[in-house]
Design an enzyme around this catalytic site. Structure first.
Site, PDB file in Angstrom:
ATOM      1  N   CYS A  28       0.840  -1.195   0.000  1.00  0.00           N
ATOM      2  CA  CYS A  28       0.000   0.000   0.000  1.00  0.00           C
ATOM      3  C   CYS A  28       0.870   1.238   0.000  1.00  0.00           C
ATOM      4  O   CYS A  28       1.808   1.347   0.796  1.00  0.00           O
ATOM      5  CB  CYS A  28      -0.864   0.042   1.257  1.00  0.00           C
ATOM      6  SG  CYS A  28      -2.178  -1.164   1.259  1.00  0.00           S
ATOM      7  N   GLN A 103      -3.267  -7.135  -6.713  1.00  0.00           N
ATOM      8  CA  GLN A 103      -3.811  -7.781  -5.511  1.00  0.00           C
ATOM      9  C   GLN A 103      -5.186  -7.181  -5.227  1.00  0.00           C
ATOM     10  O   GLN A 103      -5.318  -5.955  -5.120  1.00  0.00           O
ATOM     11  CB  GLN A 103      -2.885  -7.568  -4.306  1.00  0.00           C
ATOM     12  CG  GLN A 103      -3.313  -8.411  -3.100  1.00  0.00           C
ATOM     13  CD  GLN A 103      -2.519  -8.122  -1.840  1.00  0.00           C
ATOM     14  OE1 GLN A 103      -2.404  -6.965  -1.425  1.00  0.00           O
ATOM     15  NE2 GLN A 103      -1.972  -9.147  -1.217  1.00  0.00           N
ATOM     16  N   TYR A 184      -7.299  -8.908   7.185  1.00  0.00           N
ATOM     17  CA  TYR A 184      -8.380  -8.258   6.442  1.00  0.00           C
ATOM     18  C   TYR A 184      -9.554  -9.240   6.292  1.00  0.00           C
ATOM     19  O   TYR A 184      -9.535 -10.330   6.862  1.00  0.00           O
ATOM     20  CB  TYR A 184      -7.847  -7.700   5.111  1.00  0.00           C
ATOM     21  CG  TYR A 184      -6.786  -6.636   5.399  1.00  0.00           C
ATOM     22  CD1 TYR A 184      -7.115  -5.482   6.114  1.00  0.00           C
ATOM     23  CD2 TYR A 184      -5.459  -6.819   5.040  1.00  0.00           C
ATOM     24  CE1 TYR A 184      -6.159  -4.529   6.441  1.00  0.00           C
ATOM     25  CE2 TYR A 184      -4.489  -5.870   5.363  1.00  0.00           C
ATOM     26  CZ  TYR A 184      -4.847  -4.730   6.067  1.00  0.00           C
ATOM     27  OH  TYR A 184      -3.910  -3.797   6.408  1.00  0.00           O
ATOM     28  N   LEU A 303      11.352 -10.524   4.823  1.00  0.00           N
ATOM     29  CA  LEU A 303      12.773 -10.379   5.150  1.00  0.00           C
ATOM     30  C   LEU A 303      13.677 -11.250   4.291  1.00  0.00           C
ATOM     31  O   LEU A 303      14.623 -11.842   4.783  1.00  0.00           O
ATOM     32  CB  LEU A 303      13.017 -10.611   6.643  1.00  0.00           C
ATOM     33  CG  LEU A 303      12.557  -9.435   7.532  1.00  0.00           C
ATOM     34  CD1 LEU A 303      12.707  -9.778   9.009  1.00  0.00           C
ATOM     35  CD2 LEU A 303      13.318  -8.158   7.193  1.00  0.00           C
TER      36      LEU A 303
END
Ligand SMILES: Cc1cc2nc3c(=O)[nH]c(=O)nc-3n(C[C@H](O)[C@H](O)[C@H](O)COP(=O)(O)O)c2cc1C
Length: 367
Positions: A28, A103, A184, A303
């Site tokens: 985002c 997405q 979500y 990561l």
């Protein structure tokens, strides 16, 4: 002599061929124009990461409805203006040699906030609309309770995903990822920590997975057989009583049956205050287990920051794709530099207008 790097081998997903195994993870940017329309910022941001050599460039989470946005700076895909702006981005990403991916998601009870740099404050319901969720449980103390979804609400959300997926294909995206992670809406259904329903959309794992499976099947029916479909799961909840890895293996099998081609393996974020043991490659084991036990292709994320680590994930067949997030924000040319570091034969071709930069230079710097 340069070696063949698995990181730079192509990946076929249905009729789609990714030129390498590096994906820009959905992120985002909270920078949409009014009404969720993509701006020049998104064009430059995603276009430069495509020029930087990633094989797959995902947009951020794009909401299927207005009230499904996390913030008022999120992208949406429920109308023609949004579709036109995203089509321009898909064209630019493809022209730069990458595959455009999008997405799609719905924030559920985590929606309706201002952008982070405006405080991530709640936007009043009379301005924003209803926050939908499986159960009327707020995400954290002090947040408002969402509305428990009715059967009609569930049908609407399934249809909204299918409609946005149709628009995504028409806009030129070859890969669609369903955002079923990070707390979500669909993750709220999957997790017993957020889903206290006693009807067919709750109770047991099959019930908690029903919305995810319905959305995946509806989207697959809408987009046909050629477009690649991924789903991002929070494979574990990092909280007592939450989703387990064993459960996610089973959910992945059901999603595969519904037409999903690849599970993008992330974790957490359905409840506040979880203890996440972050460390380099900390989610790769999830991608590895789901790949082996559910028999579906997987993406590893979290990561993964060095070329050698990313290459090892693919070479050791622990995942089929690596998704790079923050390292791509630090350096849009992450993939191109990884090719140089690994001595990959299949380094992504440099955009033609940039080629004067490498003429008559040593092979090692030819990116
Ligand atoms: C600024 C930012 C925005 C993000 N937005 C999304 C998103 O829209 N959808 C999503 O699935 N993950 C999102 N994430 C998570 C990333 O896709 C990625 O999974 C996470 O950052 C871990 O990967 P990394 O260590 O390579 O950054 C976001 C992460 C960051 C840093």
């Amino acid at each position: 002599m340069s070696s063949v790097s698995h990181l730079f081998s192509p990946l076929e997903l249905r009729a789609v061929t990714l030129p390498n195994r590096i994906g820009v993870s959905p992120m985002c940017m909270y920078s949409a124009g009014p009404d969720g329309v993509a701006t020049d910022f998104h064009l430059v941001h995603l276009g430069s990461r495509a020029a930087g050599g990633a094989g797959l460039v995902f947009t951020e989470a794009v909401s299927v409805t207005s009230e499904g946005r996390i913030t008022d700076g999120d992208l949406g895909l429920w109308n023609a203006a949004q579709q036109d702006a995203l089509a321009r981005i898909a064209r630019q990403v493809r022209a730069a040699g990458a595959v455009p991916g999008i997405q799609l998601g719905h924030a559920g009870r985590k929606g309706g906030r201002t952008v982070p740099w405006s405080g991530y404050e709640p936007i009043p319901a009379d301005e924003w609309g209803r926050l939908l969720a499986p159960s009327p449980l707020p995400f954290r103390d002090g947040w408002s309770a969402p509305t428990e979804m009715s059967a009609a609400d569930l049908d609407d959300v399934v249809e909204a995903h299918a409609r946005s997926a149709r628009r995504a294909v028409d806009a030129g995206f070859d890969v669609i990822e369903l955002h079923f992670a990070h707390g979500y809406l669909v993750h709220q259904f999957l997790s017993p920590l957020a889903n206290h329903r006693s009807d067919a959309y709750g109770r047991d794992l099959e019930g908690r997975s029903r919305l995810a499976v319905r959305i995946a099947a509806a989207v697959r029916a809408e987009i046909g057989e050629d477009v690649a479909l991924c789903a991002r799961l929070s494979v574990v909840d990092w909280a007592a009583g939450g989703v387990s890895l064993d459960e996610s293996v089973q959910v992945s099998r059901w999603l595969a049956d519904a037409g999903v081609d690849l599970i993008d393996c992330s974790s957490g974020a359905v409840v506040a205050g979880e203890q996440v043991p972050t460390a380099p490659l900390y989610q790769v084991d999830f991608a590895d287990r789901i790949r082996r036990e559910a028999g579906i292709r997987t993406g590893a994320v979290g990561l993964i920051t060095t070329a050698s680590d990313a290459d090892a994930v693919i070479r050791e067949e622990r995942a089929d794709l690596v998704l790079i997030g923050r390292a791509m924000l630090r350096d849009p040319y992450w993939a191109r530099l990884a090719a140089v570091e690994l001595g990959a034969d299949a380094a992504p071709p440099l955009p033609i207008p940039y080629r004067r930069a490498v003429q008559r230079m040593a092979a090692r710097t030819q990116w």
